[in-house]
Design an enzyme around this catalytic site. Structure first.
Site, mmCIF file in Angstrom:
data_model
loop_
_atom_site.group_PDB
_atom_site.id
_atom_site.type_symbol
_atom_site.label_atom_id
_atom_site.label_comp_id
_atom_site.label_asym_id
_atom_site.label_seq_id
_atom_site.Cartn_x
_atom_site.Cartn_y
_atom_site.Cartn_z
ATOM 1 C CG ASP A 103 -1.957 0.968 1.323
ATOM 2 O OD1 ASP A 103 -2.521 1.334 0.295
ATOM 3 O OD2 ASP A 103 -2.226 1.439 2.439
ATOM 4 C CB VAL A 153 -9.392 -4.899 -1.044
ATOM 5 C CG1 VAL A 153 -9.754 -4.141 -2.301
ATOM 6 C CG2 VAL A 153 -7.890 -4.868 -0.800
#
Ligand code: IMP
Length: 179
Positions: A103, A153
């Protein structure tokens, strides 16, 4: 589909197919250097991906786990804390770090630094997912399953407050679940 999921981004079948491709690629790359990587999974998110991926690396690989944390809720908090360290030496060992998602990139950057400090001969990264739009440090995984957009997610190891890791697919979490 689970009620917390807005839409499915990656199905179980797609993950299995991609793990087959990644497994072949990893074997070929390491064999070129006459090396066998030690797989180091980051708990807990990497567990389902690690389990699938290693079946498709046709070499005598061993695996270990580390637990580091950098994330609370849906926002990264920067510093990486080692909660559970490796139980074996990685001195002169080629390490392949297995991660659920890259990320901001802070976690893998810090863990790569730690493993290099412990004497690993190389540290490469295989990540199931990559969110390149969120990157804040200059780092890339050598092997990526799927590039995904900047959305939170869950599933296939990824959690929201420790839930949903057991979903057999990767899906977008509905906003009302974290608002
Ligand atoms: P980074 O240090 O910002 O790259 O964060 C990596 C960690 O953040 C991952 O191992 C996940 O645990 C967590 N993370 C990042 N994005 C998501 C997401 O969309 N869903 C669930 N966890 C995430």
């Amino acid at each position: 589909m689970h009620d917390a999921v807005k839409n499915i981004l990656v199905t179980e079948e797609q993950i299995i197919e991609r793990c087959k491709e990644l497994g072949k690629q990893i074997k070929n790359d390491y064999e070129l250097n006459n090396e066998t990587p030690l797989l180091v999974g980051l708990l807990k998110g990497s567990v389902p991906f690690m389990a699938e991926l290693m079946k498709h690396i046709d070499m005598d690989v061993c695996f270990e786990f580390m637990d580091v944390s950098s994330y609370e809720g849906t926002e990264s908090i920067g510093d990486v804390k080692v909660n559970l360290d490796l139980r074996c030496s990685v001195k002169n060992v080629p390490v392949l770090l297995v991660e659920d998602i890259v990320d901001t990139g802070r976690t893998i950057k810090e863990v790569k630094r730690l493993l290099a400090h412990k004497g690993a001969s190389s540290v490469k990264v295989v990540a199931l997912l990559d969110k390149p739009d969120r990157r804040v440090v200059d780092i890339e995984a050598e092997y990526v399953g799927f590039e995904i957009p900047n959305e939170f997610v869950i599933g296939y190891g990824l959690d929201f407050n420790q839930k949903y890791r057991n979903l057999p697919y990767v899906g977008v979490l509905k906003e009302e679940y974290y608002m």
